[in-house]
Design a protein around this motif. Structure first.
Motif, PDB file in Angstrom:
ATOM      1  N   ASP A   1      17.543  50.267 -61.667  1.00  0.00           N
ATOM      2  CA  ASP A   1      16.189  50.794 -61.932  1.00  0.00           C
ATOM      3  C   ASP A   1      16.036  51.165 -63.400  1.00  0.00           C
ATOM      4  O   ASP A   1      15.392  52.166 -63.737  1.00  0.00           O
ATOM      5  N   TYR A   2      16.663  50.351 -64.265  1.00  0.00           N
ATOM      6  CA  TYR A   2      16.657  50.661 -65.702  1.00  0.00           C
ATOM      7  C   TYR A   2      15.250  50.498 -66.267  1.00  0.00           C
ATOM      8  O   TYR A   2      14.598  49.472 -66.084  1.00  0.00           O
ATOM      9  N   THR A   3      14.773  51.504 -67.000  1.00  0.00           N
ATOM     10  CA  THR A   3      13.409  51.477 -67.544  1.00  0.00           C
ATOM     11  C   THR A   3      13.383  51.764 -69.038  1.00  0.00           C
ATOM     12  O   THR A   3      12.313  51.987 -69.604  1.00  0.00           O
ATOM     13  N   ASP A   4      14.533  51.783 -69.691  1.00  0.00           N
ATOM     14  CA  ASP A   4      14.604  52.099 -71.115  1.00  0.00           C
ATOM     15  C   ASP A   4      14.930  50.839 -71.906  1.00  0.00           C
ATOM     16  O   ASP A   4      14.949  49.739 -71.363  1.00  0.00           O
ATOM     17  N   LYS A   5      15.246  50.996 -73.181  1.00  0.00           N
ATOM     18  CA  LYS A   5      15.650  49.874 -74.010  1.00  0.00           C
ATOM     19  C   LYS A   5      17.134  49.580 -73.791  1.00  0.00           C
ATOM     20  O   LYS A   5      17.918  50.482 -73.515  1.00  0.00           O
ATOM     21  N   LEU A   6      17.486  48.299 -73.946  1.00  0.00           N
ATOM     22  CA  LEU A   6      18.856  47.874 -73.669  1.00  0.00           C
ATOM     23  C   LEU A   6      19.270  46.820 -74.683  1.00  0.00           C
ATOM     24  O   LEU A   6      18.499  45.899 -74.988  1.00  0.00           O
ATOM     25  N   ASN A   7      20.487  46.975 -75.214  1.00  0.00           N
ATOM     26  CA  ASN A   7      21.065  45.996 -76.131  1.00  0.00           C
ATOM     27  C   ASN A   7      22.326  45.398 -75.515  1.00  0.00           C
ATOM     28  O   ASN A   7      23.180  46.133 -75.001  1.00  0.00           O
ATOM     29  N   ILE A   8      22.441  44.092 -75.566  1.00  0.00           N
ATOM     30  CA  ILE A   8      23.618  43.384 -75.039  1.00  0.00           C
ATOM     31  C   ILE A   8      24.179  42.520 -76.162  1.00  0.00           C
ATOM     32  O   ILE A   8      23.470  41.684 -76.730  1.00  0.00           O
ATOM     33  N   ILE A   9      25.460  42.698 -76.453  1.00  0.00           N
ATOM     34  CA  ILE A   9      26.138  41.912 -77.484  1.00  0.00           C
ATOM     35  C   ILE A   9      27.144  40.991 -76.795  1.00  0.00           C
ATOM     36  O   ILE A   9      27.987  41.451 -76.017  1.00  0.00           O
ATOM     37  N   TYR A  10      27.046  39.712 -77.079  1.00  0.00           N
ATOM     38  CA  TYR A  10      27.958  38.713 -76.503  1.00  0.00           C
ATOM     39  C   TYR A  10      29.063  38.407 -77.510  1.00  0.00           C
ATOM     40  O   TYR A  10      28.783  38.170 -78.705  1.00  0.00           O
ATOM     41  N   THR A  11      30.302  38.425 -77.050  1.00  0.00           N
ATOM     42  CA  THR A  11      31.454  38.198 -77.910  1.00  0.00           C
ATOM     43  C   THR A  11      32.444  37.259 -77.237  1.00  0.00           C
ATOM     44  O   THR A  11      32.341  36.970 -76.034  1.00  0.00           O
ATOM     45  N   TYR A  12      33.427  36.820 -78.019  1.00  0.00           N
ATOM     46  CA  TYR A  12      34.502  36.001 -77.461  1.00  0.00           C
ATOM     47  C   TYR A  12      35.765  36.182 -78.292  1.00  0.00           C
ATOM     48  O   TYR A  12      35.723  36.582 -79.463  1.00  0.00           O
ATOM     49  N   SER A  13      36.891  35.862 -77.670  1.00  0.00           N
ATOM     50  CA  SER A  13      38.179  35.762 -78.348  1.00  0.00           C
ATOM     51  C   SER A  13      38.799  34.433 -77.951  1.00  0.00           C
ATOM     52  O   SER A  13      38.636  33.983 -76.805  1.00  0.00           O
ATOM     53  N   VAL A  14      39.518  33.797 -78.877  1.00  0.00           N
ATOM     54  CA  VAL A  14      40.107  32.493 -78.582  1.00  0.00           C
ATOM     55  C   VAL A  14      41.497  32.417 -79.180  1.00  0.00           C
ATOM     56  O   VAL A  14      41.743  32.943 -80.282  1.00  0.00           O
TER      57      VAL A  14
END
Length: 664
Positions: free
Chosen positions: A267-280
């Motif tokens: 029920d999230y109603t605020d701002k949201l930041n998602i950072i996508y990363t990887y390691s290889v």
């Protein structure tokens, strides 16, 4: 068993050049049946290897950049796949897509480039790919986040490709073994009641109710082998694995790839930041050669420890039963022919109906049409499975299996027209033009209408499997531009060929005695379909699993062997039952021969219904309609070629027995 083809690389025919066909068939069955994961097989995908080297050693002969491609996302809980760019992931704005063949388009594969790009043998840790921001006050961003949540709730899976190899994900299961799959989940969901689903079960820290956990980080391990003894710095990629993880990155300028998971409250109603990363990281493995690199995909199958002995046991039982049926028929028929050819013995049994056994059946045009289309499908299936068994249609050559099937079906139109016209002429039919048009249009039309309706549902749902309007026009062009003219050519040749039966037909039909229930057509069809279904239901499970549970099917050797056994079983079951009916003076065998073996398709459909309710977790009206719509296409095709096998086997048998006895 090797994934480079399901037949051994050595040529078995060169060892036994003079053996009869039966021993060759048994030898083929032994070769196909006793293969294990360690067998050496040949590989003919028609693809060339790519050489890789480090950045400071890059030349025209090798490259250092490793591109990763992404395929469509699918789910075992939904029949609707979606393109990668439909979700709000990190996108490659260059958007390079390799050329797709007809098979890939029909299967709904949508391969495109990704922003993930690596340098050969360069280890990288916690590299940022992109950042996605969502504000629930903005409608477009809210829709993107809701669609991402829906994907996690339905357990949609990524499918990534490196150097034409699927990237696999392996994890431990309860019995200490590893379960590997060619896809990995977007994320997982813990319900408001606290029930963890799918990947959340493997992570005890994912324990908040009504919460989505997004896998926004991947640890990738790429394995290579330096096979070139001259250019030691040149390598080839032989495997790619990853492990998805969830991290809540607080500071995008100082990424650590550890800490608390990336939570998205329901029920999230605020701002949201998602950072996508990887390691290889890269690992060298000198044991795996490039020519056998697809062997590790065997681990991606859910039943790697398949019950080989159970399958072989089924093969032995089926072969034993069919051998017994053949022996009973030959022994009984041999005694009958000797007795019937004696002058002082009065006619009885099947010889009494010699003047009616070749009387044209009712609805002869429809039967001839079904037989023509069945022949077309039968030839197409045999050649496709044979080529797949040799390795020409390996999984490395994406879409080749479907492309080969479609092309062969189009080219085999001449066989459909020829068989249909010749059978119709033997029924003394006069409307050969009507027969040609219906042969060319009826059965393909039924399949096309079904596909069109399914495609309309996919288009409404926005699925990547929806075939474009241009592709539909192309399919129609193949149908009407190539298949229909070839069907006409075959029908023209077949309709003017004379056909004579071994015995003449009486003018007045003979009265058929009352038949017991066990000799009724419906009962015969039920019994006749049991044995053929018994020899295919094991492979049927794996085929359905590969289609609906998104597992990679590679056991073409076993499938080809099962197909051969299916042909034998359908033929002998139909011959046996038709002989018993003729002995009871029932000469209406035409349709009965067709339905006796084609009733196996009814068992096929019943098993598909059971598989839907017992094995799948598909939800939604659209997905349910799509499942049964596509299943009906498979059942209809199976109905055509099994019925054709039974009919022509019975026809040849009856023609032979009435040509070797004396007819008064």
């Amino acid at each position: 068993m090797s994934t480079r083809g399901s037949c051994l690389g050595t040529n078995p025919w060169s060892r036994w050049p003079t053996l009869p066909w039966l021993r060759v068939l048994l030898g083929l069955g032994l070769i196909l049946g006793l293969q294990t994961a360690s067998s050496t097989a040949f590989y003919l995908p028609g693809l060339s290897s790519v050489n890789f080297c480090e950045v400071n050693k890059e030349t025209n002969y090798c490259k250092s950049s490793i591109e990763m491609y992404v395929n469509r996302l699918d789910s075992v809980e939904s029949v609707l796949p979606y393109e990668y760019n439909t979700f709000d992931f990190c996108h490659d704005f260059k958007k390079k897509s390799p050329s797709e063949n007809l098979g890939q388009v029909l299967f709904g594969e949508r391969i495109t480039s990704s922003p993930y790009e690596f340098s050969f043998n360069k280890t990288e840790t916690c590299v940022k790919v992109c950042k996605k921001s969502y504000d629930s006050a903005k409608e477009d961003q809210k829709k993107k986040l809701d669609f991402l949540k829906k994907g996690m709730q339905l357990n949609y899976q990524h499918h990534w490709i490196i150097d034409n190899m699927p990237v696999i994900w392996c994890h431990d299961i309860n019995d200490g073994n590893k379960y590997c799959t060619t896809g990995f989940p977007i994320g997982c969901f813990v319900t408001p009641s606290g029930i963890s689903s799918d990947a959340c079960i493997m992570h005890p820290e994912f324990n908040k109710n009504n919460t989505y956990y997004l896998f926004n980080h991947v640890d990738i391990i790429i394995t290579y082998n330096s096979e070139n003894e001259v250019d030691w710095y040149v390598s080839k990629l032989v495997s790619a694995r990853l492990e998805p993880k969830s991290y809540k990155h607080v500071d995008e300028n100082h990424l650590t790839c550890n800490g608390t998971p990336m939570e998205i409250p329901g029920d999230y109603t605020d701002k949201l930041n998602i950072i996508y990363t990887y390691s290889v990281k890269f690992e060298e493995n000198k044991q795996i050669r490039w020519s056998s690199r697809w062997d590790y995909i065997l681990e991606s199958m859910s039943h790697t420890s398949i019950q080989w002995f159970s399958i072989l046991n089924s093969f032995v039982v089926v072969l034993f039963l069919t051998g017994m049926v053949a022996m009973i028929i030959l022994r009984t028929l041999h005694k009958d022919i000797i007795r019937y050819n004696q002058e002082d013995i009065q006619d009885y049994g099947w010889k009494l109906v010699h003047g009616d056994v070749f009387r044209p059946p009712r609805h002869g045009m429809l039967l001839s049409i079904l037989l023509g289309q069945g022949t077309q499908v039968l030839i197409m299936t045999f050649i496709t499975l044979f080529l797949a068994c040799l390795g020409f249609l390996s999984p490395a050559n994406r879409g080749a299996l479907m492309t080969c099937s479609v092309v062969l079906w189009v080219l085999m139109g001449a066989s459909a027209g020829y068989v249909s016209a010749k059978v119709y002429r033997s029924f003394r039919g006069l409307k050969w033009k009507t027969n040609f048009f219906l042969t060319a249009l009826l059965c393909p039309g039924v399949v096309f209408v079904d596909i069109f309706i399914m495609n309309l549902i996919l288009w409404i749902e926005g699925s990547s499997s929806a075939i474009s309007f241009g592709t539909l026009i192309g399919i129609l062009a193949l149908w009407f531009g190539i298949s229909v003219p070839l069907t006409f050519l075959g029908a023209y040749v077949g309709s003017f060929q004379k056909f004579d039966y071994p015995v003449n037909t009486n003018l007045i039909p003979r009265t058929i005695p009352h038949q017991a229930f066990v000799r009724r057509p419906f009962f015969s069809a039920i019994v006749g379909g049991v044995l053929p279904f018994g020899c295919i239901f094991i492979q049927l499970f794996f085929i359905l699993n590969s289609i609906w549970s998104h597992q990679m099917y590679i056991m073409f050797g076993f499938l080809f062997l099962v197909f051969i056994i299916l042909l034998i079983t359908c033929s002998e079951a139909t011959i046996l039952l038709c002989y018993f009916h003729l002995c009871s003076e029932d000469y209406h065998w035409w349709w009965r021969a067709f339905f006796t073996s084609s009733f196996t398709a009814v068992y096929f459909f019943a098993y598909a219904v059971y598989y839907f309710f017992a094995k799948l977790k598909i939800t939604g009206i659209a997905s349910t309609i799509l499942y049964f719509g596509y299943t009906m296409i498979m059942v209809f095709i199976f109905f055509l070629f099994t019925g054709t096998i039974g009919f022509f086997s019975c026809f040849i048998f009856i023609s032979k027995i009435y040509s070797v006895v004396k007819v008064d």
